[in-house]
Design an enzyme around this catalytic site. Structure first.
Site, PDB file in Angstrom:
ATOM      1  N   PHE A 137      -3.790   5.786  -1.687  1.00  0.00           N
ATOM      2  CA  PHE A 137      -3.114   7.068  -1.428  1.00  0.00           C
ATOM      3  C   PHE A 137      -2.401   7.488  -2.701  1.00  0.00           C
ATOM      4  O   PHE A 137      -1.539   6.782  -3.201  1.00  0.00           O
ATOM      5  CB  PHE A 137      -2.108   6.954  -0.270  1.00  0.00           C
ATOM      6  N   ASP A 222      -0.200   3.397 -10.056  1.00  0.00           N
ATOM      7  CA  ASP A 222       0.587   4.288  -9.214  1.00  0.00           C
ATOM      8  C   ASP A 222       1.668   3.432  -8.555  1.00  0.00           C
ATOM      9  O   ASP A 222       1.414   2.761  -7.557  1.00  0.00           O
ATOM     10  CB  ASP A 222      -0.332   4.946  -8.181  1.00  0.00           C
ATOM     11  N   LYS A 251       9.310   8.864  -5.534  1.00  0.00           N
ATOM     12  CA  LYS A 251      10.034   8.327  -4.375  1.00  0.00           C
ATOM     13  C   LYS A 251      11.458   7.863  -4.674  1.00  0.00           C
ATOM     14  O   LYS A 251      12.374   8.666  -4.746  1.00  0.00           O
ATOM     15  CB  LYS A 251       9.220   7.221  -3.713  1.00  0.00           C
TER      16      LYS A 251
HETATM   17  C1  PLP Z   1       1.409   5.340  -3.846  1.00  0.00           C
HETATM   18  C2  PLP Z   1       1.719   6.785  -3.619  1.00  0.00           C
HETATM   19  N1  PLP Z   1       1.276   7.696  -4.504  1.00  0.00           N
HETATM   20  C3  PLP Z   1       1.547   9.006  -4.353  1.00  0.00           C
HETATM   21  C4  PLP Z   1       2.262   9.468  -3.274  1.00  0.00           C
HETATM   22  C5  PLP Z   1       2.559  10.935  -3.138  1.00  0.00           C
HETATM   23  O1  PLP Z   1       3.924  11.180  -3.319  1.00  0.00           O
HETATM   24  P1  PLP Z   1       4.542  12.575  -2.847  1.00  0.00           P
HETATM   25  O2  PLP Z   1       4.482  12.607  -1.355  1.00  0.00           O
HETATM   26  O3  PLP Z   1       5.962  12.552  -3.393  1.00  0.00           O
HETATM   27  O4  PLP Z   1       3.736  13.663  -3.468  1.00  0.00           O
HETATM   28  C6  PLP Z   1       2.726   8.553  -2.316  1.00  0.00           C
HETATM   29  C7  PLP Z   1       3.445   9.009  -1.117  1.00  0.00           C
HETATM   30  O5  PLP Z   1       3.506   8.360  -0.107  1.00  0.00           O
HETATM   31  C8  PLP Z   1       2.437   7.188  -2.495  1.00  0.00           C
HETATM   32  O6  PLP Z   1       2.851   6.258  -1.614  1.00  0.00           O
END
Ligand code: PLP
Length: 395
Positions: A137, A222, A251
């Site tokens: 994700f 990520d 986050k």
């Molecule tokens: C690993 C990871 N990458 C990217 C995102 C996307 O972040 P945002 O919701 O702040 O755009 C999330 C959100 O849950 C995530 O857990």
């Protein structure tokens, strides 16, 4: 307190994107929040792994208040001090050399992908493909939906933007098979949060790093969910003996104030002036919050606290697994933990916990996720476990 039916108003006014649980939160303090009827809850959701210091921590509140009175926004046409203070603390405490600030996780991963494509154009004969892995994700923009290797997120928006090669997770041979002369990077979460806290085998990240080195392509980590001490080290990569070329954060970085960050090693810092930008990204208010959070996390060695609290939590959950046939497995690192169930009853359990004053997250139909504020105590963890046991005993 208000008698307004907020869920009813939401159902009429808000785009139908979220499957919320029926509670309207109005106030928070530490690991606790209160709803509009005055009921109190223990918060193991933590704003989806965002509320690093808990709700309304005085250090964060004071930093935001002070900055709001001083300078909220100016644009990146000018130098501002909080942006460079946050950049400094990030560089001093990571393996990275440079940073760019945005406003969310999706912007951070998207910025990371743009940086890798820029690198590919400059150094890899125009290679632009990014390999991503199953169950990942990476965010909700169109490009990050293409990066997110899950058909359920992609199908409603087909066709996907090109340039992403989705391969099997936890399988170095799949990454090797997906690599071509068009590949500029591999992008991975060290631990997959949204997939239900999936942890790869111990040597996976090292194998991927070695493959990237062999091919001269970039490794993007990520760490949006795993970063900022969530898994018991400041960044999860520290636990795997690898360093990424590019890293995405968001986050927990500013403890609840929207922020995202792309960090890069000097060797991967391929952007030139005008290649990327943002109106709000790195503004003084968000960065003052981020600086206060990062300073607190580092100075109080919150990562070690998370390691201890996470070990205690896992011990308690292991005994839950032993005592309840409906629970299959507890897994996680630090305070990013999932409990896998034998049936698809995670949402039911979440709603029952809500009735008992406990907020948890049903991350998958058969998995619960716990990602509380990092300042949580063992007593608060025990309180959550007691409620969870009460709820599970009726299944
Ligand atoms: C690993 C990871 N990458 C990217 C995102 C996307 O972040 P945002 O919701 O702040 O755009 C999330 C959100 O849950 C995530 O857990």
């Amino acid at each position: 307190m208000s008698e307004t039916n907020w869920p009813d108003i939401e159902s009429q006014l808000y785009l139908r994107t979220f499957k919320r649980v029926p509670v309207t939160l109005v106030r928070g303090r530490g690991v606790r929040v209160w709803d509009d009827k005055g009921a109190e809850y223990l918060d193991m959701v933590g704003g989806w792994a965002v509320d690093t210091l808990g709700h309304c921590h005085p250090v964060l509140v004071e930093a935001i208040e002070r900055q709001a009175r001083t300078l909220i926004h100016t644009s990146n046409q000018f130098y501002t001090i909080p942006q460079l203070e946050l950049a400094t603390v990030l560089m001093q405490n990571s393996c990275m050399d440079r940073v760019f600030f945005g406003n969310s996780g999706a912007e951070a991963t998207e910025g990371a992908v743009k940086l890798a494509r820029r690198y590919g154009r400059l150094h890899l004969n125009g290679a632009y493909e990014i390999i991503t892995v199953g169950h990942s994700f990476h965010g909700r923009t169109l490009a990050m939906t293409a990066a997110t290797a899950q058909p359920k997120f992609q199908e409603p928006y087909l066709p996907m933007p090109p340039g992403f090669v989705n391969v099997e997770w936890n399988d170095i041979e799949a990454i090797k098979a997906g690599t071509s002369e068009m590949t500029c990077a591999v992008m991975l979460e060290p631990i997959q949060g949204e997939a239900g806290v999936r942890i790869p085998h111990d040597s996976y990240l090292r194998e991927v790093r070695e493959w990237c080195d062999e091919k001269g392509i970039l490794l993007i980590l990520d760490e949006i969910q795993t970063g900022v001490a969530r898994t018991g080290t400041l960044f999860a990569y520290e636990q795997y003996g690898v360093e990424p070329d590019i890293m995405a954060l968001a986050k927990g970085l500013a403890g609840g104030v929207p922020i995202g960050a792309v960090l890069a090693k000097e060797s991967a810092s391929a952007f030139g002036p005008g290649d990327h930008g943002s109106t709000f990204g790195g503004n003084p208010l968000a960065c003052a919050a981020g600086y206060a959070v990062m300073k607190y996390v580092v100075e109080h060695d919150l990562a070690s606290h998370v390691k201890r609290a996470g070990a205690h939590f896992m011990e308690q959950l292991d005994s839950v697994v032993a005592d309840f046939a409906i629970v299959r497995e507890a897994r996680g690192r630090g305070l990013l933990i999932a409990l896998e169930l034998e049936q698809d009853i995670a949402r039911d359990i979440t709603l029952s916990c809500l009735q008992h004053g406990l907020l948890i997250n049903s991350v998958q139909p058969n998995a619960l996720r716990f990602m509380p504020p990092l300042i949580i105590t063992n007593e608060e963890i025990d309180e959550a476990i007691t409620i969870l046991r009460t709820v599970l005993s009726s299944y």
